[in-house]
Design an enzyme around this catalytic site. Structure first.
Site, PDB file in Angstrom:
ATOM      1  N   GLY A 207       0.821  -1.212   0.000  1.00 42.71           N
ATOM      2  CA  GLY A 207       0.000   0.000   0.000  1.00 42.71           C
ATOM      3  C   GLY A 207       0.844   1.245   0.000  1.00 42.71           C
ATOM      4  O   GLY A 207       2.054   1.182  -0.209  1.00 42.71           O
ATOM      5  N   ASN A 208       0.206   2.379   0.215  1.00 46.95           N
ATOM      6  CA  ASN A 208       0.942   3.648   0.278  1.00 46.95           C
ATOM      7  C   ASN A 208       0.296   4.573   1.306  1.00 46.95           C
ATOM      8  O   ASN A 208      -0.729   4.248   1.891  1.00 46.95           O
ATOM      9  CB  ASN A 208       1.015   4.292  -1.116  1.00 46.95           C
ATOM     10  CG  ASN A 208      -0.361   4.615  -1.677  1.00 46.95           C
ATOM     11  OD1 ASN A 208      -1.081   5.444  -1.145  1.00 46.95           O
ATOM     12  ND2 ASN A 208      -0.736   3.913  -2.742  1.00 46.95           N
ATOM     13  N   ARG A 209       0.923   5.715   1.537  1.00 48.09           N
ATOM     14  CA  ARG A 209       0.536   6.601   2.638  1.00 48.09           C
ATOM     15  C   ARG A 209      -0.494   7.650   2.258  1.00 48.09           C
ATOM     16  O   ARG A 209      -0.701   8.599   2.999  1.00 48.09           O
ATOM     17  CB  ARG A 209       1.772   7.320   3.185  1.00 48.09           C
ATOM     18  CG  ARG A 209       2.780   6.401   3.816  1.00 48.09           C
ATOM     19  CD  ARG A 209       3.927   7.218   4.384  1.00 48.09           C
ATOM     20  NE  ARG A 209       5.085   6.400   4.674  1.00 48.09           N
ATOM     21  CZ  ARG A 209       5.194   5.622   5.759  1.00 48.09           C
ATOM     22  NH1 ARG A 209       4.226   5.591   6.636  1.00 48.09           N
ATOM     23  NH2 ARG A 209       6.267   4.891   5.935  1.00 48.09           N
ATOM     24  N   SER A 210      -1.135   7.542   1.107  1.00 49.27           N
ATOM     25  CA  SER A 210      -2.110   8.562   0.721  1.00 49.27           C
ATOM     26  C   SER A 210      -3.212   8.684   1.772  1.00 49.27           C
ATOM     27  O   SER A 210      -3.760   7.686   2.234  1.00 49.27           O
ATOM     28  CB  SER A 210      -2.729   8.182  -0.626  1.00 49.27           C
ATOM     29  OG  SER A 210      -3.786   9.068  -0.930  1.00 49.27           O
TER      30      SER A 210
ATOM     31  N   ALA B  69      -3.748   7.786  -5.321  1.00 50.29           N
ATOM     32  CA  ALA B  69      -2.393   7.252  -5.406  1.00 50.29           C
ATOM     33  C   ALA B  69      -2.517   5.779  -5.783  1.00 50.29           C
ATOM     34  O   ALA B  69      -2.783   4.922  -4.934  1.00 50.29           O
ATOM     35  CB  ALA B  69      -1.674   7.408  -4.071  1.00 50.29           C
TER      36      ALA B  69
END
Ligand code: CTP
Ligand code: CA
Length: 233
Positions: free
Chosen positions: A33-36, A101
């Site tokens: 995943g990502n930090r969006s 994102a």
């Protein structure tokens, strides 16, 4: 600050917005995943709805955020789900904004059972496959008169500055507008404020001063309406 009484200048406009990050599963309990946080996309949806637009918000994973009043909210998880939801929303939209994102890669295979460690077997190596470029696909499928907006988070490097990379990305994607945020040093991700530049397909470049994400949203909707007014003349 956004004025208390917003103009209803987006009345009759149908917009599709994506927000937040995607998650690409590795096994039943793990993901890439990502930090969006989704805050910028939610602000775009909220401001558009306040200004009278008919808004569909396709949200991936976000911080805990209130659903924007007046918008239709669809929740998705993976890039593939976001793609399906955005293509169907875009088919009925005048303006499409990709603020999500999207993971560039996903695990090449998804284990059916939880991946276990073992002293008898080598540690796993992750193989990744490229996800589809949803923005580029939405541009290819663009309806007559539809405006397509992308976002880009860039850092400069030895190949070029933030703005050089951003202009190249806008050309590559074929979008009408690109909002560029300079990242690094805690800028953009998860914060309340945002700054950057607004680039247009004809090479135009407008600086967006540091301000609330709702302020940037208002600036973007102003630019979209100005662009659409120029095109319809
Ligand atoms: N985007 C998309 N689908 C992807 C990746 C990105 O639709 N698979 C969209 C994002 O929502 C954003 C724009 O493309 O609006 C730019 O994303 P960005 O990650 O900056 O660009 P990439 O083309 O993925 O290039 P990079 O290698 O710099 O990450
Ligand atoms: Ca990317």
């Amino acid at each position: 600050e956004v004025p208390a009484a917003l103009p209803r200048d987006l009345e009759g406009l149908r917009v599709a917005i994506s927000a937040g990050g995607t998650r690409e599963p590795l096994d039943p309990v793990r993901y890439l995943g990502n930090r969006s946080s989704g805050k910028q996309g939610y602000a775009l949806a909220r401001v558009a709805a306040q200004r009278g637009a008919e808004v569909t918000l396709v949200a991936g994973h976000t911080a805990e955020l209130p659903a924007p009043a007046g918008a239709t909210l669809a929740r998705v998880s993976t890039a593939e789900e976001l793609r399906t939801a955005m293509r169907s929303a875009a088919a009925e939209a005048d303006v499409v904004v990709m603020a999500a994102a999207v993971a560039d890669f996903r695990p090449a295979s998804r284990a059916e059972h939880k991946i276990k460690k073992s002293d008898d077997a080598p540690d796993p190596v992750l193989t990744l496959d490229r996800n589809p470029d949803i923005l580029a696909e939405l541009v290819r499928e663009r309806r007559d008169g539809q405006t397509v907006v992308g976002f880009a988070a860039e850092t400069g490097d030895e190949h070029g500055s933030v703005l050089e990379h951003a202009h190249a990305k806008l050309r590559r994607k074929g979008a009408d507008l690109l909002v560029v945020n300079a990242v690094g040093d805690g800028k953009a991700f998860g914060t309340e404020d945002n700054s950057g530049w607004l680039l247009t397909a004809d090479g135009g470049e407008e600086a967006i001063p540091l301000g609330a994400k709702a302020r940037l949203a208002a600036t973007l909707w102003d630019a979209v309406t100005a662009l659409r007014a120029r095109r319809s003349r």
